[in-house]
Design a protein around this motif. Sequence first.
Motif, PDB file in Angstrom:
ATOM      1  N   LEU A 120      33.325  58.846  37.064  1.00 42.38           N
ATOM      2  CA  LEU A 120      32.365  58.114  37.883  1.00 42.38           C
ATOM      3  C   LEU A 120      32.587  56.613  37.735  1.00 42.38           C
ATOM      4  CD1 LEU A 120      29.927  58.604  39.779  1.00 42.38           C
ATOM      5  CD2 LEU A 120      28.452  58.223  37.793  1.00 42.38           C
ATOM      6  N   PHE A 121      32.853  56.167  36.513  1.00 40.85           N
ATOM      7  CA  PHE A 121      33.143  54.747  36.278  1.00 40.85           C
ATOM      8  C   PHE A 121      34.323  54.299  37.131  1.00 40.85           C
ATOM      9  CE2 PHE A 121      35.900  51.692  34.160  1.00 40.85           C
ATOM     10  CZ  PHE A 121      35.041  50.604  33.994  1.00 40.85           C
ATOM     11  N   HIS A 122      35.393  55.067  37.132  1.00 36.46           N
ATOM     12  CA  HIS A 122      36.584  54.675  37.882  1.00 36.46           C
ATOM     13  C   HIS A 122      36.329  54.698  39.391  1.00 36.46           C
ATOM     14  CE1 HIS A 122      39.031  54.261  34.376  1.00 36.46           C
ATOM     15  NE2 HIS A 122      38.837  55.507  33.994  1.00 36.46           N
ATOM     16  N   THR A 123      35.349  55.466  39.835  1.00 41.15           N
ATOM     17  CA  THR A 123      34.972  55.455  41.248  1.00 41.15           C
ATOM     18  C   THR A 123      34.420  54.091  41.656  1.00 41.15           C
ATOM     19  OG1 THR A 123      34.455  57.829  41.244  1.00 41.15           O
ATOM     20  CG2 THR A 123      33.459  56.496  42.990  1.00 41.15           C
ATOM     21  N   SER A 141      40.272  47.301  37.012  1.00 44.79           N
ATOM     22  CA  SER A 141      40.309  46.292  35.945  1.00 44.79           C
ATOM     23  C   SER A 141      39.750  46.814  34.626  1.00 44.79           C
ATOM     24  CB  SER A 141      39.509  45.057  36.372  1.00 44.79           C
ATOM     25  OG  SER A 141      38.139  45.392  36.556  1.00 44.79           O
ATOM     26  N   HIS A 142      39.152  48.005  34.667  1.00 42.52           N
ATOM     27  CA  HIS A 142      38.526  48.617  33.486  1.00 42.52           C
ATOM     28  C   HIS A 142      37.310  47.832  32.993  1.00 42.52           C
ATOM     29  CE1 HIS A 142      41.720  51.568  33.219  1.00 42.52           C
ATOM     30  NE2 HIS A 142      42.602  50.601  33.270  1.00 42.52           N
ATOM     31  N   ASN A 143      36.726  47.035  33.877  1.00 40.18           N
ATOM     32  CA  ASN A 143      35.457  46.396  33.557  1.00 40.18           C
ATOM     33  C   ASN A 143      34.652  46.228  34.842  1.00 40.18           C
ATOM     34  OD1 ASN A 143      36.392  43.823  34.770  1.00 40.18           O
ATOM     35  ND2 ASN A 143      37.629  43.643  32.926  1.00 40.18           N
ATOM     36  N   MET A 144      33.350  46.076  34.709  1.00 41.30           N
ATOM     37  CA  MET A 144      32.477  45.970  35.873  1.00 41.30           C
ATOM     38  C   MET A 144      31.425  44.897  35.639  1.00 41.30           C
ATOM     39  SD  MET A 144      31.921  49.746  37.517  1.00 41.30           S
ATOM     40  CE  MET A 144      30.745  50.311  36.301  1.00 41.30           C
ATOM     41  N   CYS A 145      31.088  44.174  36.713  1.00 44.63           N
ATOM     42  CA  CYS A 145      30.032  43.176  36.639  1.00 44.63           C
ATOM     43  C   CYS A 145      28.674  43.886  36.692  1.00 44.63           C
ATOM     44  CB  CYS A 145      30.163  42.182  37.788  1.00 44.63           C
ATOM     45  SG  CYS A 145      29.842  42.901  39.428  1.00 44.63           S
ATOM     46  N   GLU A 146      27.608  43.101  36.565  1.00 41.56           N
ATOM     47  CA  GLU A 146      26.284  43.703  36.497  1.00 41.56           C
ATOM     48  C   GLU A 146      25.911  44.417  37.790  1.00 41.56           C
ATOM     49  OE1 GLU A 146      21.705  42.635  35.125  1.00 41.56           O
ATOM     50  OE2 GLU A 146      23.246  41.071  35.152  1.00 41.56           O
ATOM     51  N   ARG A 147      26.235  43.843  38.923  1.00 40.77           N
ATOM     52  CA  ARG A 147      25.892  44.484  40.193  1.00 40.77           C
ATOM     53  C   ARG A 147      26.579  45.842  40.321  1.00 40.77           C
ATOM     54  NH1 ARG A 147      26.882  41.749  46.042  1.00 40.77           N
ATOM     55  NH2 ARG A 147      29.051  41.891  45.404  1.00 40.77           N
ATOM     56  N   GLU A 148      27.854  45.912  39.926  1.00 36.69           N
ATOM     57  CA  GLU A 148      28.572  47.187  39.983  1.00 36.69           C
ATOM     58  C   GLU A 148      27.938  48.205  39.051  1.00 36.69           C
ATOM     59  OE1 GLU A 148      33.133  45.803  41.001  1.00 36.69           O
ATOM     60  OE2 GLU A 148      32.353  45.431  38.992  1.00 36.69           O
TER      61      GLU A 148
END
Length: 255
Positions: free
Chosen positions: A211-214, A220-227
Amino acid sequence: TIHRALFAAMSNEWGLLTERERTRLAGKIRKAFDNADMNHDGFLESWELKRAFRHLLPDWKDSDWDDILGCKDWNGDGKLTLSEFVDWVLDINIPQIHGYKKVPPFKAREIMYPSGVEVNIEDARKLMSVYIEQLDEDGILTDLTSYRLFRKKAKSRNYSRMLHQAFMEADIGILDQLEWNTQECSVFLSAALRNLSLPPPAGGDHVFSQLFHTFDLDYSHNMCERECLCMVDMVVRIIYQAFKVKDPEESSDDE
């Protein structure tokens, strides 16, 4: 030029612009944000918005400016970040279980999130099957009390603020983004689930990895707060639909 940029964006002309025009407009929106940031703290509060832009929207009342924080302050910290300001200008909305622009959990079948991620809920449910099985084996999905508590937390006015706090605590590197490889995302998701009165995944990180990779569109293997908020929104919807109990006191608005 800043005024024209804001008016163009607010009148939904963004989709008609060329890539070069979008780049120029994005720069003007950033400049408008910086000019409105009177105390230079990197955020916009209600009084700063009103002071900077009330001549563009002369018919707005004081309550209208306050309402912006209610519908665009998606992390619930009482002020607008640059990303939230862009969302306001371009009228971009994160789907919500309740409140402004709400998309009730039982009506949604496919959602396009602001980051550009389009998620089919049935496909996402398969990615979460291990965790759903865990909840089922624990008897949570057939327990009316558990359902009511989960629903109460998910619809709480403090829901967004709770997620923001969980994000900030998980952001060990203080980079305004969470890394998967350092388990920051896992810590955030576990905290979000606990705040919804649900257990963390017994299987560890890999339970939510797909689900994370979706939602990690740029790999980038990281996500901002909105994501992260968008990902949790999908998790909440899937769990909502996985419950096997019906609350006779539930409003039809939730169906």
